[in-house]
Design a protein around this motif. Structure first.
Motif, PDB file in Angstrom:
ATOM      1  N   ALA A  79      28.341  30.534   4.812  1.00 22.23           N
ATOM      2  CA  ALA A  79      27.196  29.657   4.576  1.00 22.23           C
ATOM      3  C   ALA A  79      26.804  29.659   3.103  1.00 22.23           C
ATOM      4  O   ALA A  79      27.031  30.638   2.389  1.00 22.23           O
ATOM      5  N   VAL A  80      26.196  28.562   2.682  1.00 20.46           N
ATOM      6  CA  VAL A  80      25.723  28.410   1.305  1.00 20.46           C
ATOM      7  C   VAL A  80      24.212  28.271   1.311  1.00 20.46           C
ATOM      8  O   VAL A  80      23.651  27.479   2.084  1.00 20.46           O
ATOM      9  N   ALA A 114      27.328  20.847   6.839  1.00 16.94           N
ATOM     10  CA  ALA A 114      26.388  20.701   7.945  1.00 16.94           C
ATOM     11  C   ALA A 114      25.497  21.928   8.037  1.00 16.94           C
ATOM     12  O   ALA A 114      25.864  23.013   7.570  1.00 16.94           O
ATOM     13  N   ASP A 115      24.333  21.754   8.634  1.00 16.47           N
ATOM     14  CA  ASP A 115      23.489  22.900   8.946  1.00 16.47           C
ATOM     15  C   ASP A 115      24.265  23.866   9.834  1.00 16.47           C
ATOM     16  O   ASP A 115      25.006  23.441  10.734  1.00 16.47           O
ATOM     17  N   VAL A 116      24.090  25.157   9.598  1.00 19.62           N
ATOM     18  CA  VAL A 116      24.828  26.140  10.384  1.00 19.62           C
ATOM     19  C   VAL A 116      24.484  26.054  11.871  1.00 19.62           C
ATOM     20  O   VAL A 116      25.312  26.377  12.725  1.00 19.62           O
ATOM     21  N   ASP A 117      23.278  25.604  12.189  1.00 20.96           N
ATOM     22  CA  ASP A 117      22.858  25.564  13.587  1.00 20.96           C
ATOM     23  C   ASP A 117      22.801  24.149  14.147  1.00 20.96           C
ATOM     24  O   ASP A 117      22.065  23.878  15.090  1.00 20.96           O
ATOM     25  N   MET A 118      23.609  23.224  13.579  1.00 18.16           N
ATOM     26  CA  MET A 118      23.603  21.859  14.117  1.00 18.16           C
ATOM     27  C   MET A 118      24.052  21.875  15.577  1.00 18.16           C
ATOM     28  O   MET A 118      24.774  22.774  16.018  1.00 18.16           O
ATOM     29  N   SER A 119      23.628  20.877  16.328  1.00 20.27           N
ATOM     30  CA  SER A 119      23.935  20.807  17.752  1.00 20.27           C
ATOM     31  C   SER A 119      25.442  20.761  17.991  1.00 20.27           C
ATOM     32  O   SER A 119      26.158  19.979  17.365  1.00 20.27           O
ATOM     33  N   ARG A 120      25.918  21.587  18.912  1.00 23.24           N
ATOM     34  CA  ARG A 120      27.341  21.604  19.252  1.00 23.24           C
ATOM     35  C   ARG A 120      27.712  20.466  20.198  1.00 23.24           C
ATOM     36  O   ARG A 120      28.884  20.313  20.556  1.00 23.24           O
ATOM     37  N   ASP A 121      26.754  19.651  20.569  1.00 21.32           N
ATOM     38  CA  ASP A 121      27.035  18.446  21.362  1.00 21.32           C
ATOM     39  C   ASP A 121      27.095  17.207  20.480  1.00 21.32           C
ATOM     40  O   ASP A 121      27.308  16.105  20.974  1.00 21.32           O
ATOM     41  N   SER A 122      26.910  17.393  19.184  1.00 22.74           N
ATOM     42  CA  SER A 122      26.905  16.271  18.246  1.00 22.74           C
ATOM     43  C   SER A 122      28.188  16.289  17.429  1.00 22.74           C
ATOM     44  O   SER A 122      29.077  17.118  17.628  1.00 22.74           O
ATOM     45  N   CYS A 123      28.299  15.333  16.495  1.00 20.35           N
ATOM     46  CA  CYS A 123      29.427  15.282  15.580  1.00 20.35           C
ATOM     47  C   CYS A 123      28.889  15.185  14.158  1.00 20.35           C
ATOM     48  O   CYS A 123      27.820  14.589  13.932  1.00 20.35           O
ATOM     49  N   ILE A 124      29.596  15.760  13.207  1.00 27.42           N
ATOM     50  CA  ILE A 124      29.133  15.670  11.825  1.00 27.42           C
ATOM     51  C   ILE A 124      29.106  14.198  11.394  1.00 27.42           C
ATOM     52  O   ILE A 124      30.004  13.432  11.705  1.00 27.42           O
ATOM     53  N   GLY A 125      28.022  13.830  10.719  1.00 30.85           N
ATOM     54  CA  GLY A 125      27.830  12.444  10.310  1.00 30.85           C
ATOM     55  C   GLY A 125      26.987  11.642  11.270  1.00 30.85           C
ATOM     56  O   GLY A 125      26.451  10.596  10.908  1.00 30.85           O
TER      57      GLY A 125
END
Length: 207
Positions: free
Chosen positions: A82-83, A105-116
């Motif tokens: 992480a940065v 991406a945020d380290v805790d972004m939803s794992r049901d989503s996609c980047i972008g």
């Protein structure tokens, strides 16, 4: 008591060497690998977890260890580092994929989503031989990039910027203004072929 000249000179040289290492380390960007436990079941890591391949069938989800950190709906994988500050630069060999997204991406972004797709990830996307920026599912075209073998990413945390870099010219092609509110990690998604990451690089002069 004053040190003898020869000993003083030796100490200065050792100090300069230590200082040089510290300065060099400060210039060097993050070094990371891809985090297998975040990888979607259609993705396989290779070359010491620095590359990722897409498989149409992929691994059977039942054969994967249950893990809340794994992306469940989209072919996404995050890096393991992480940065939270500084300027960081890494490169991605993209010549063997025709459809992918790269960014952070945020380290805790939803794992049901996609980047972008959400507003907690910032990416550059390549599909149908065209480049776009992508944030919160909104796209904007990028001109002048073509289809290079390798691209660079420059992350400037305090300045809240993520830039796409033309490696051949060592020039910024496009910059995304971001809104970091916590730690972010390099993030990747792909739907064919493979990507290979190159981290631990110094920020090129002029960027």
């Amino acid at each position: 008591m004053a040190l003898p000249f020869a000993r003083s000179l030796c100490l200065c040289r050792r100090g300069a060497k230590r200082l040089g290492v510290a300065v060099a380390d400060a210039r060097r960007g993050i070094s990371f690998k891809l985090e297998e436990k975040t990888a979607h079941s259609s993705l396989a890591l290779f070359k010491g977890d620095t590359g990722v391949k897409y498989g149409i069938v992929g691994l059977e989800p039942t054969k994967l260890a249950l893990n809340v950190e794994r992306f469940r709906e989209w072919a996404v994988v995050l890096a393991d580092t992480a940065v939270t500050s500084g300027r960081h630069y890494w490169e991605v060999t993209v010549k063997r994929s025709q459809q992918f997204r790269i960014g952070v991406a945020d380290v805790d972004m939803s794992r049901d989503s996609c980047i972008g797709v959400d507003d907690r990830s910032w990416v550059f996307t390549y599909a149908q031989r065209k480049w776009h920026t992508m944030l919160a599912n909104e796209k904007a075209p990028i001109e002048g990039m073509g289809q290079p073998e390798k691209v660079g990413l420059l992350l400037e945390y305090e300045a809240q910027k993520l830039s796409l870099v033309d490696v051949s010219r060592v020039a910024v092609v496009h910059t995304l203004q971001t809104d970091f509110q916590g730690p972010v990690v390099p993030a990747f998604a792909l739907w064919d072929g493979e990507l290979l990451t190159h981290s631990g690089l110094e920020v090129p002069k002029g960027l």
